[in-house]
Design a protein around this motif. Structure first.
Motif, PDB file in Angstrom:
ATOM      1  N   GLU A 163       2.678  57.848 -38.721  1.00  0.00           N
ATOM      2  CA  GLU A 163       2.628  58.106 -37.285  1.00  0.00           C
ATOM      3  C   GLU A 163       2.573  59.596 -36.969  1.00  0.00           C
ATOM      4  O   GLU A 163       1.926  60.013 -36.000  1.00  0.00           O
ATOM      5  CB  GLU A 163       3.835  57.435 -36.616  1.00  0.00           C
ATOM      6  CG  GLU A 163       3.699  55.907 -36.602  1.00  0.00           C
ATOM      7  CD  GLU A 163       5.007  55.175 -36.811  1.00  0.00           C
ATOM      8  OE1 GLU A 163       6.068  55.829 -36.736  1.00  0.00           O
ATOM      9  OE2 GLU A 163       4.975  53.956 -37.059  1.00  0.00           O
ATOM     10  N   MET A 167      -0.352  61.671 -34.843  1.00  0.00           N
ATOM     11  CA  MET A 167      -0.073  62.544 -33.698  1.00  0.00           C
ATOM     12  C   MET A 167      -0.989  63.758 -33.650  1.00  0.00           C
ATOM     13  O   MET A 167      -1.137  64.388 -32.602  1.00  0.00           O
ATOM     14  CB  MET A 167       1.389  63.002 -33.716  1.00  0.00           C
ATOM     15  CG  MET A 167       2.391  61.882 -33.498  1.00  0.00           C
ATOM     16  SD  MET A 167       2.198  61.029 -31.926  1.00  0.00           S
ATOM     17  CE  MET A 167       2.747  62.303 -30.790  1.00  0.00           C
ATOM     18  N   ALA A 171      -6.411  61.498 -28.714  1.00  0.00           N
ATOM     19  CA  ALA A 171      -5.468  61.044 -27.692  1.00  0.00           C
ATOM     20  C   ALA A 171      -5.138  59.567 -27.840  1.00  0.00           C
ATOM     21  O   ALA A 171      -3.991  59.145 -27.640  1.00  0.00           O
ATOM     22  CB  ALA A 171      -6.035  61.322 -26.301  1.00  0.00           C
ATOM     23  N   GLN A 172      -6.125  58.760 -28.192  1.00  0.00           N
ATOM     24  CA  GLN A 172      -5.889  57.327 -28.341  1.00  0.00           C
ATOM     25  C   GLN A 172      -4.938  57.052 -29.498  1.00  0.00           C
ATOM     26  O   GLN A 172      -4.036  56.209 -29.383  1.00  0.00           O
ATOM     27  CB  GLN A 172      -7.215  56.599 -28.562  1.00  0.00           C
ATOM     28  CG  GLN A 172      -7.073  55.075 -28.582  1.00  0.00           C
ATOM     29  CD  GLN A 172      -8.417  54.369 -28.676  1.00  0.00           C
ATOM     30  OE1 GLN A 172      -9.459  55.010 -28.648  1.00  0.00           O
ATOM     31  NE2 GLN A 172      -8.389  53.057 -28.785  1.00  0.00           N
ATOM     32  N   ARG A 174      -2.683  59.095 -30.629  1.00  0.00           N
ATOM     33  CA  ARG A 174      -1.353  59.579 -30.240  1.00  0.00           C
ATOM     34  C   ARG A 174      -0.646  58.573 -29.339  1.00  0.00           C
ATOM     35  O   ARG A 174       0.550  58.325 -29.489  1.00  0.00           O
ATOM     36  CB  ARG A 174      -1.456  60.940 -29.543  1.00  0.00           C
ATOM     37  CG  ARG A 174      -1.759  62.091 -30.496  1.00  0.00           C
ATOM     38  CD  ARG A 174      -1.447  63.428 -29.839  1.00  0.00           C
ATOM     39  NE  ARG A 174      -2.314  63.672 -28.682  1.00  0.00           N
ATOM     40  CZ  ARG A 174      -3.506  64.242 -28.768  1.00  0.00           C
ATOM     41  NH1 ARG A 174      -3.997  64.608 -29.947  1.00  0.00           N
ATOM     42  NH2 ARG A 174      -4.228  64.452 -27.676  1.00  0.00           N
ATOM     43  N   ARG A 175      -1.368  58.008 -28.406  1.00  0.00           N
ATOM     44  CA  ARG A 175      -0.759  57.028 -27.488  1.00  0.00           C
ATOM     45  C   ARG A 175      -0.266  55.801 -28.249  1.00  0.00           C
ATOM     46  O   ARG A 175       0.784  55.240 -27.932  1.00  0.00           O
ATOM     47  CB  ARG A 175      -1.763  56.609 -26.412  1.00  0.00           C
ATOM     48  CG  ARG A 175      -1.941  57.617 -25.291  1.00  0.00           C
ATOM     49  CD  ARG A 175      -2.651  56.987 -24.098  1.00  0.00           C
ATOM     50  NE  ARG A 175      -3.988  56.507 -24.452  1.00  0.00           N
ATOM     51  CZ  ARG A 175      -5.085  57.255 -24.383  1.00  0.00           C
ATOM     52  NH1 ARG A 175      -5.013  58.514 -23.989  1.00  0.00           N
ATOM     53  NH2 ARG A 175      -6.259  56.747 -24.702  1.00  0.00           N
ATOM     54  N   ALA A 176      -1.010  55.386 -29.255  1.00  0.00           N
ATOM     55  CA  ALA A 176      -0.608  54.210 -30.037  1.00  0.00           C
ATOM     56  C   ALA A 176       0.563  54.522 -30.969  1.00  0.00           C
ATOM     57  O   ALA A 176       1.422  53.675 -31.214  1.00  0.00           O
ATOM     58  CB  ALA A 176      -1.802  53.695 -30.840  1.00  0.00           C
ATOM     59  N   LEU A 178       2.945  57.059 -30.692  1.00  0.00           N
ATOM     60  CA  LEU A 178       4.188  57.609 -30.135  1.00  0.00           C
ATOM     61  C   LEU A 178       5.313  56.580 -29.987  1.00  0.00           C
ATOM     62  O   LEU A 178       6.455  56.853 -30.391  1.00  0.00           O
ATOM     63  CB  LEU A 178       3.903  58.294 -28.799  1.00  0.00           C
ATOM     64  CG  LEU A 178       5.088  59.046 -28.176  1.00  0.00           C
ATOM     65  CD1 LEU A 178       5.616  60.110 -29.137  1.00  0.00           C
ATOM     66  CD2 LEU A 178       4.676  59.680 -26.850  1.00  0.00           C
ATOM     67  N   PRO A 179       5.061  55.379 -29.413  1.00  0.00           N
ATOM     68  CA  PRO A 179       6.153  54.404 -29.322  1.00  0.00           C
ATOM     69  C   PRO A 179       6.699  53.994 -30.689  1.00  0.00           C
ATOM     70  O   PRO A 179       7.913  53.835 -30.858  1.00  0.00           O
ATOM     71  CB  PRO A 179       5.507  53.212 -28.603  1.00  0.00           C
ATOM     72  CG  PRO A 179       4.309  53.761 -27.910  1.00  0.00           C
ATOM     73  CD  PRO A 179       3.822  54.876 -28.770  1.00  0.00           C
TER      74      PRO A 179
END
Length: 231
Positions: A163, A167, A171-172, A174-176, A178-179
């Motif tokens: 993960e 990062m 952007a896509q 990173r969005r996936a 981060l959680p």
């Protein structure tokens, strides 16, 4: 926290579950190591110890590590079987009941340790704790559909590395990522903090540590079981 399953669970519920239960798992794992010199949540290490001792000719010691792995598998298997039965019968409290059962096992462990002679305490302790760790990991894995694993430290560390790499991507990605990064980092951190607290408490209160862990699990599981019955 112990009622919603899989995709019905919002991210913050998984974070709370992971933080609480991984802290308790870390404390119990540290206690097992300090008392008996064996990690009860670290099946990778126990398999390695089994292989090393078997190759070195220490068959009896090798079998003891294999026994811990077997106890972990039994705990996970029994928990999974009971949960599957509960889900088929639409028992909404089944996951909370499993956590309450974990607490009851720890309370029984505390009582039995007080009765056992000193030489028999350590083997009994690590087998029961391995069973409990397998049970807990199965509960969190099944309720979150494998997003939360409170004792799977090697896997979490691997996921954090993956993960972190995501990062620095687009952007896509990173969005996936981060959680997942937040969840796995919290779980790993709480496991470590739980280990520190467990080691300190063991030195202060001794075997009462298992009673404290059981009470915390009851405080987590019982309200959820009652809430599920009212819903």
């Amino acid at each position: 926290m112990l009622i919603r399953v899989g995709d019905a669970r919002p991210a913050h519920i998984d974070l709370v579950l992971a933080g609480l239960l991984s802290s308790i798992a870390g404390a119990l794992n540290a206690a097992g190591f300090l008392i008996a010199g064996a990690f009860t949540a670290n099946m990778t290490g126990n398999i390695s110890a089994f292989a090393d001792n078997l190759a070195g000719g220490s068959a009896l010691l090798a079998l003891s590590f294999a026994g811990l792995v077997l106890a972990f598998i039994c705990g996970a298997g029994i928990a999974a079987f009971v949960i599957q039965m509960g889900e088929r019968k639409q028992v909404r409290s089944i996951y909370a009941v499993a956590i309450v059962a974990e607490a009851c096992i720890l309370l029984l462990l505390s009582a039995v340790l007080a009765l056992l002679p000193l030489g028999a305490q350590q083997p009994f302790l690590v087998v029961v704790l391995s069973f409990v760790m397998g049970l807990q990991n199965a509960v969190t894995t099944m309720i979150s559909r494998a997003r939360v694993r409170t004792t799977h430290v090697s896997g979490m560390a691997t996921d954090i590395g993956i993960e972190l790499a995501a990062m620095v991507g687009g952007a896509q990605l990173r969005r996936a990522a981060l959680p997942k990064l937040s969840l796995h980092s919290l779980t790993l951190g709480c496991f470590a903090i739980g280990g520190i607290c467990g080691a300190v408490l063991l030195g202060v209160v001794g075997y009462w540590l298992f009673v404290i862990a059981a009470v915390l699990l009851l405080l987590i599981g019982l309200p959820e079981a009652l809430r599920a019955k009212r819903a």
